[in-house]
Write an enzyme that holds these catalytic residues in place. Structure first.
Site, PDB file in Angstrom:
ATOM      1  N   LYS A  58      74.355 118.784 -28.221  1.00 33.93           N
ATOM      2  CA  LYS A  58      75.694 119.032 -29.026  1.00 33.93           C
ATOM      3  C   LYS A  58      76.878 118.761 -28.278  1.00 33.93           C
ATOM      4  CE  LYS A  58      78.325 122.892 -31.037  1.00 33.93           C
ATOM      5  NZ  LYS A  58      78.511 124.336 -31.131  1.00 33.93           N
ATOM      6  N   ASP A  82      75.238 127.595 -18.912  1.00 32.54           N
ATOM      7  CA  ASP A  82      75.209 128.920 -19.965  1.00 32.54           C
ATOM      8  C   ASP A  82      75.621 130.014 -19.264  1.00 32.54           C
ATOM      9  OD1 ASP A  82      74.438 130.957 -21.527  1.00 32.54           O
ATOM     10  OD2 ASP A  82      72.197 130.739 -21.720  1.00 32.54           O
ATOM     11  N   ASN A 109      87.352 127.256 -19.979  1.00 35.59           N
ATOM     12  CA  ASN A 109      87.690 127.278 -21.354  1.00 35.59           C
ATOM     13  C   ASN A 109      86.667 127.977 -22.196  1.00 35.59           C
ATOM     14  OD1 ASN A 109      88.752 125.890 -23.898  1.00 35.59           O
ATOM     15  ND2 ASN A 109      86.572 125.483 -23.676  1.00 35.59           N
ATOM     16  N   SER A 156      92.620 133.313 -21.512  1.00 36.73           N
ATOM     17  CA  SER A 156      92.687 134.462 -21.961  1.00 36.73           C
ATOM     18  C   SER A 156      93.201 134.736 -23.402  1.00 36.73           C
ATOM     19  CB  SER A 156      93.531 135.285 -20.962  1.00 36.73           C
ATOM     20  OG  SER A 156      93.683 136.759 -21.513  1.00 36.73           O
ATOM     21  N   TYR A 183      86.072 142.215 -27.082  1.00 38.64           N
ATOM     22  CA  TYR A 183      86.896 141.019 -26.795  1.00 38.64           C
ATOM     23  C   TYR A 183      87.922 141.114 -26.006  1.00 38.64           C
ATOM     24  CZ  TYR A 183      88.889 136.544 -27.826  1.00 38.64           C
ATOM     25  OH  TYR A 183      89.612 135.231 -27.826  1.00 38.64           O
ATOM     26  N   LYS A 187      89.036 139.665 -22.368  1.00 39.78           N
ATOM     27  CA  LYS A 187      90.150 138.631 -22.438  1.00 39.78           C
ATOM     28  C   LYS A 187      91.180 139.362 -21.276  1.00 39.78           C
ATOM     29  CE  LYS A 187      88.452 135.877 -23.650  1.00 39.78           C
ATOM     30  NZ  LYS A 187      88.448 134.536 -23.224  1.00 39.78           N
TER      31      LYS A 187
END
Length: 320
Positions: A58, A82, A109, A156, A183, A187
């Site tokens: 990909k 991974d 990222n 973040s 989440y 972050k």
């Protein structure tokens, strides 16, 4: 400090006139979205980009433009990573260490957002394990390859406002799971990791910073329905202070702009240990869910960062 750069600035505008020939940069998550754009703009200005991705096929397809636009000696090299498997993370790090080639910048990222409840290969809650612990092990293991003057940029999010880290129950074993709560924890952990890494390495000239890219339509939102997305935008606009512009989606080049600004343009001493948004250092502010509302104190608190560091070492079974 950001001068002419702001929320609408693009990666090409931020790096205009910058020659990155001879620089070597690791970017995680180069199979889509911000990672591909970050790799493109760096290779186009001469950098040797090492792009990490879970799905190399990909990533190969997604980065065709990166190779096509590479100039001044710039190039792209892909490596398998991974982040949801510490075995994969350690194998990637060992392979890069074996090559022994230094990095000028590492950009953390890659990530997942608002995922259903689940676990990584090592039994960690998916978002905390992937977004934080995977990068925690990878970057700490690669620290010997960061020479004086190098930087680490950790993505973040304004989503850190949803939750501080919970070091008593990081895997939601006793806490009710919510996708955005998890989440938010991950972050916040990303921001705190930048604080902790910066504290440990600034004495040798290596700095780390966290960035919020803004709201961008990428594969990151694949777990969110349109209804959830609309409700989130409505909430942001409802909380906007009087006179402030409401929520606006950024383009991908605008979303990656703060990353390259913090990594290559801003003075290292200004961004080291800080949280940046819209190509500037964010204010530390309590409360609120406005579009641009700074960073919460708990996400840049050194004591919180130290506690997270210790807990992360305990969870992954390594001391850094």
């Amino acid at each position: 400090m950001s001068g002419q750069f702001g929320a609408a600035s693009t990666t090409d505008e931020v790096l205009a006139g910058h020659d990155l020939s001879g620089q070597r940069v690791l970017v995680t998550g180069v199979s889509a979205g911000l990672g591909v754009e970050t790799a493109r703009v760096l290779a186009a200005r001469g950098a040797h980009v090492v792009g990490a991705a879970r799905d190399l096929a990909k990533a190969e397809r997604a980065t065709a433009d990166v190779r096509a636009q590479a100039a001044n000696g710039g190039r792209l090299e892909l490596v398998e990573l991974d982040l949801a498997s510490l075995a994969s993370v350690r194998a990637c790090a060992e392979a890069l260490l074996a090559k022994g080639e230094a990095f000028d910048v590492i950009i953390a990222n890659a990530g997942v957002m608002a995922a259903p409840f689940g676990h990584t290969a090592d039994g960690f809650e998916t978002q905390f394990g992937t977004n934080h612990l995977g990068h925690f092990v990878l970057i700490n293991r690669l620290a010997p390859l960061l020479l004086a003057g190098a930087r680490v940029v950790v993505l973040s999010s304004a989503g850190h406002r949803y939750s501080n880290v919970d070091l008593d129950d990081p895997n939601f074993e006793t806490t009710e799971y919510t996708p955005f709560g998890a989440y938010g924890r991950s972050k916040t952990a990303n921001a705190l990791f930048a604080v902790g890494f910066d504290q440990r390495h600034r004495s040798r000239g290596v700095r780390a910073t966290a960035v919020h890219p803004g709201g961008i339509r990428t594969e990151l939102g694949r777990h969110m329905t349109q209804e959830t997305m609309d409700a989130l935008v409505e909430e942001l606009n409802r909380n906007a202070p009087a006179g402030e512009v409401g929520f606006e989606w950024k383009t991908i080049p605008q979303g990656a702009a703060t990353t390259v600004w913090a990594g290559f343009v801003a003075p290292a001493d200004s961004v080291g240990g800080r949280y940046c948004e819209d190509c500037h250092v964010a204010q530390v502010k309590d409360g609120g869910l406005a579009v641009r509302d700074g960073v919460r104190p708990y996400a840049v608190d050194p004591a919180n960062a130290a506690a997270l560091w210790a807990k992360s070492e305990e969870m992954v079974g390594e001391t850094f």
